[in-house]
Every structure is written in structure tokens, then in C-alpha cells.
Design a protein around this motif. Structure first.
Motif, PDB file in Angstrom:
ATOM      1  N   LYS A   1       0.804  -1.283  -0.047  1.00 20.91           N
ATOM      2  CA  LYS A   1       0.025  -0.099   0.014  1.00 20.91           C
ATOM      3  C   LYS A   1       0.715   1.298   0.055  1.00 20.91           C
ATOM      4  O   LYS A   1       1.029   1.823   1.068  1.00 20.91           O
ATOM      5  CB  LYS A   1      -1.105   0.074   1.277  1.00 20.91           C
ATOM      6  CG  LYS A   1      -1.879  -1.102   1.259  1.00 20.91           C
ATOM      7  CD  LYS A   1      -3.121  -0.917   0.196  1.00 20.91           C
ATOM      8  CE  LYS A   1      -3.842  -2.419   0.386  1.00 20.91           C
ATOM      9  NZ  LYS A   1      -4.915  -2.148  -0.497  1.00 20.91           N
ATOM     10  N   HIS A   2       1.622   1.369  -1.102  1.00 20.63           N
ATOM     11  CA  HIS A   2       2.841   2.537  -1.107  1.00 20.63           C
ATOM     12  C   HIS A   2       1.911   3.847  -0.982  1.00 20.63           C
ATOM     13  O   HIS A   2       2.544   4.754  -0.495  1.00 20.63           O
ATOM     14  CB  HIS A   2       3.320   2.192  -2.239  1.00 20.63           C
ATOM     15  CG  HIS A   2       4.297   1.133  -2.364  1.00 20.63           C
ATOM     16  ND1 HIS A   2       5.197   0.587  -1.450  1.00 20.63           N
ATOM     17  CD2 HIS A   2       4.124  -0.063  -3.410  1.00 20.63           C
ATOM     18  CE1 HIS A   2       5.490  -0.823  -1.907  1.00 20.63           C
ATOM     19  NE2 HIS A   2       4.956  -1.040  -3.013  1.00 20.63           N
ATOM     20  N   GLY A   3       0.819   3.942  -1.417  1.00 20.29           N
ATOM     21  CA  GLY A   3       0.294   5.327  -1.486  1.00 20.29           C
ATOM     22  C   GLY A   3      -0.244   5.756  -0.066  1.00 20.29           C
ATOM     23  O   GLY A   3      -0.514   6.998  -0.056  1.00 20.29           O
ATOM     24  N   GLN A   4      -0.205   4.813   0.935  1.00 24.03           N
ATOM     25  CA  GLN A   4      -0.426   5.274   2.384  1.00 24.03           C
ATOM     26  C   GLN A   4       0.925   5.878   3.053  1.00 24.03           C
ATOM     27  O   GLN A   4       0.737   6.416   4.005  1.00 24.03           O
ATOM     28  CB  GLN A   4      -1.104   4.163   3.185  1.00 24.03           C
ATOM     29  CG  GLN A   4      -2.031   3.394   2.475  1.00 24.03           C
ATOM     30  CD  GLN A   4      -3.501   4.434   2.624  1.00 24.03           C
ATOM     31  OE1 GLN A   4      -3.314   5.327   3.309  1.00 24.03           O
ATOM     32  NE2 GLN A   4      -4.496   4.230   1.897  1.00 24.03           N
ATOM     33  N   ILE A   5       2.112   5.400   2.348  1.00 27.58           N
ATOM     34  CA  ILE A   5       3.346   5.867   2.958  1.00 27.58           C
ATOM     35  C   ILE A   5       4.071   7.143   2.508  1.00 27.58           C
ATOM     36  O   ILE A   5       4.561   7.473   1.727  1.00 27.58           O
ATOM     37  CB  ILE A   5       4.252   4.727   2.744  1.00 27.58           C
ATOM     38  CG1 ILE A   5       3.920   3.398   2.931  1.00 27.58           C
ATOM     39  CG2 ILE A   5       5.684   4.992   3.580  1.00 27.58           C
ATOM     40  CD1 ILE A   5       4.837   2.376   2.738  1.00 27.58           C
TER      41      ILE A   5
END
Length: 344
Positions: free
Chosen positions: A141-145
Motif C-alpha cells: 500500500k505504497h500510496g499510504q506511506i
């Protein structure tokens, strides 16, 4: 040259010794409190993993689901946050504190030692919460980092180590109690979200999570601000008040920017998987093509609720092509399809 290096090293050691001499002696037996070095190593390892090592390990791997561990993790943090808030209240905020100028009780009374314990426990909960980002990495979930996420998760435990070490209690602990209160709500939301789609209808209040965070920072800053207008205050560590005020103001700005980007400009809202063409004839979604009411997928033709494949027909359920089944209407070829699901 060698002598100069030795002098610099000697001064650094003296400075470190003076720095550690100010740590509250009641905390010397608590884990990770004998020195800031272990805590700093943990945070640097965290940054290295979430920014470099983790994404490279997961680059060619299938994302982990981790549903059950995440449910346990989130509800465990709910219970821990409830306990922390209760302990802060019983250690002073609901008993002897005035909610204005409250100095640190440096005695060994049961209540003072209780405050020391909950102050350390709050700090240690920040170390546990580093798992938030680890889960994001393992689930890809790279968009959350985001910068805000990483900065918040690394800045908080590093600064609070010093806050706990020097001032475990007093008016400087107000924002810890408020933060733990907010985390009860936040991790309860995350726990329900991890439990599955059947709980989505209970999560309509997602956008208000950021509003709750903003209220938290306003309360923290206001409580710290009153110190500047007091004629006299015996709180022993004014630098903590300055840092708390900066913390509340800085994060209010960062979270306000997040609110604007997510809920005003819509840049961080979930993206639709579908692209509708203006002529209303073709809709592409997830590699499938909807054309004139027909769905072509992998050599199969779905038409009017039937699936034709190799000369055979089978009934299939209609689904809303916008990726939801909440009764929203889908417009295609100038006609409005009823938002309710019709079973074949």
C-alpha cells in the motif's frame, strides 16, 4: 590532528554524560530508557526498511493479506490506548491536576510512580505503532506511506523519549493523554476496516478522523499557550512546553494540508477503476471492455445477464460497473440503469 580528535571526542562524551544525568532516575530500570541510542537505532532501522529495503523485497512479491494479524493488532492498540488514558486520568489529570500549571511530581509516592509508568507506556506504544507502516509495506500500500505518515511515526517516539526521560508527568503530559484518546477512535476504525467489506457500512465517518486529529492539535496548542500568559508557573521543564506548542502547530498545518488535498481537492480519495468515454459507448475497467451493454472479457461475451462461452450459456449476476454495489446509478449509452442489484 589526533589530539584535536581526542579533544572533540572528550567533549562529546562529557556532553552526553551531562545529558544523561538529567534523565529522571525513576526511569533507569525501564526498557530502552538507559540511553537514547537503542531508540535511535530502532527508528533508523524503521526508516531504512520502509523507505528502501521493504519496497525492494516486496517489488516482485504478491502483497500479503494479513487480515487476521491486522485485526488483532488494531484492537490490541485500542485496548492499550484505553488503559493509557485511564492511567493518565488516575495519575493526576482526574485527581490532583488543575489543567493549568501542573508541575512534575518528582517524589516516589504511588501516584507519582504511576504517572512515570504510564508516561513510559505511552512512549513505548509509539514504538509499537511503527507496525502501521510495516503493514503498508508488506501489503504494498505504497500510496499510504506519505511524508506526513513517516514523519509523524518517527518524530513522535524520538521526541517523546526525551519528554518521558526528563519530564514524566505534569502539564507537559496533557498532549499524551489527548493523543491516546484519539488513538482509541483511530485504531477502532482501522480494526473495523481490516475486518472486511461487511463492516464498510459502519465506516461512513472516515473523513471525520482527520477532523478529530485537527481538534487534537488545537487542544494541545491551546493548553500549552496558556503557559505564556501565566504570571508564575512552577513547571520544571519549559522547553517541553515550547516543543509541545511547536508540535501541535506544526502537525495542525500538516494535517490541514492533508484535509485540503483529500477532501477538498480529492487528490487522495480512492481512485475509480473505471474510465468512462464521453460518447457513452465504451467503458474500460480492469482490463475488461463494456461496449453497448455487452461485456467482453477473455474471449467471453456477457450480454443481458448471460455468459456465452464455447456454445454454452450460464446465468451471471449483474454488478455495478463503477466497482460498488451500494445502489448507485450507472449511466451508459444515455440510459440510467437502476442502481439496485438485479439477480439473473
Amino acid at each position: 590532528m589526533l589530539q584535536q580528535i581526542q579533544e572533540v571526542g572528550s567533549r562529546a562524551m562529557d556532553f552526553y554524560g551531562d545529558l544523561m544525568a538529567g534523565v529522571d532516575p525513576r526511569l533507569k530500570g525501564y526498557p530502552l530508557m538507559w540511553s537514547p541510542v537503542p531508540m535511535t537505532i530502532i527508528l533508523l532501522s524503521y526508516l531504512f526498511f520502509v523507505l528502501y529495503l521493504g519496497p525492494r523485497i516486496m517489488a516482485k512479491r504478491t502483497p500479503f493479506q494479513l487480515k487476521e494479524p491486522m485485526i488483532v493488532y488494531n484492537f490490541m492498540l485500542v485496548a492499550l490506548s484505553v488503559f493509557i488514558v485511564f492511567e493518565f486520568l488516575m495519575s493526576g489529570w482526574a485527581t490532583t491536576y488543575t489543567w493549568r500549571c501542573d508541575p512534575v511530581d518528582t517524589s516516589n509516592s504511588p501516584q507519582a510512580l504511576r504517572m512515570v509508568r504510564v508516561a513510559w507506556l505511552f512512549w513505548f506504544s509509539k514504538i509499537i505503532e511503527l507496525m502501521d507502516t510495516i503493514f503498508f509495506v508488506l501489503r504494498k500500500k505504497h500510496g499510504q506511506i506519505t511524508f506526513l505518515h513517516i514523519f509523524h511515526h518517527s518524530f513522535m517516539p524520538w521526541t517523546w523519549w526525551w519528554g518521558v526521560g526528563y519530564a514524566p508527568g505534569g502539564m507537559g503530559s496533557f498532549h499524551a493523554m489527548v493523543n491516546a484518546s484519539v488513538h482509541i477512535i483511530m485504531y477502532f476504525y482501522y480494526g473495523l476496516s481490516a475486518a472486511g467489506p461487511q463492516f464498510q457500512k459502519f465506516l461512513w465517518w472516515k473523513k471525520y478522523m482527520t477532523a478529530i486529529q485537527l481538534i487534537q492539535f488545537v487542544l494541545v496548542s491551546l493548553h500549552a499557550t496558556q503557559w505564556y500568559f501565566m504570571d508564575r508557573c512552577d513547571y520544571q521543564f519549559p522547553v517541553v512546553i515550547h516543543l509541545v506548542w511547536i508540535y501541535g502547530t506544526l502537525f495542525f498545518i500538516l494535517f490541514s494540508n492533508f484535509w485540503v488535498q483529500a477532501y477538498v481537492k480529492g487528490k487522495r480519495l480512492p481512485k475509480q477503476d473505471i474510465k468512462h468515454h464521453q460518447n457513452g459507448t465504451t467503458v474500460h475497467t480492469n482490463g475488461k471492455v463494456h461496449e453497448n451493454g455487452k461485456l467482453h472479457e477473455n474471449g467471453k461475451l456477457h450480454e443481458n445477464g448471460k455468459c456465452y462461452e464455447n456454445g454454452t450459456s450460464s446465468l451471471i449476476n449483474h454488478t455495478a460497473t463503477n466497482g460498488t454495489s451500494n445502489g448507485s446509478a450507472h449511466y451508459e449509452n444515455g440510459r440510467a440503469h437502476n442502481g439496485k442489484m438485479k439477480k439473473a
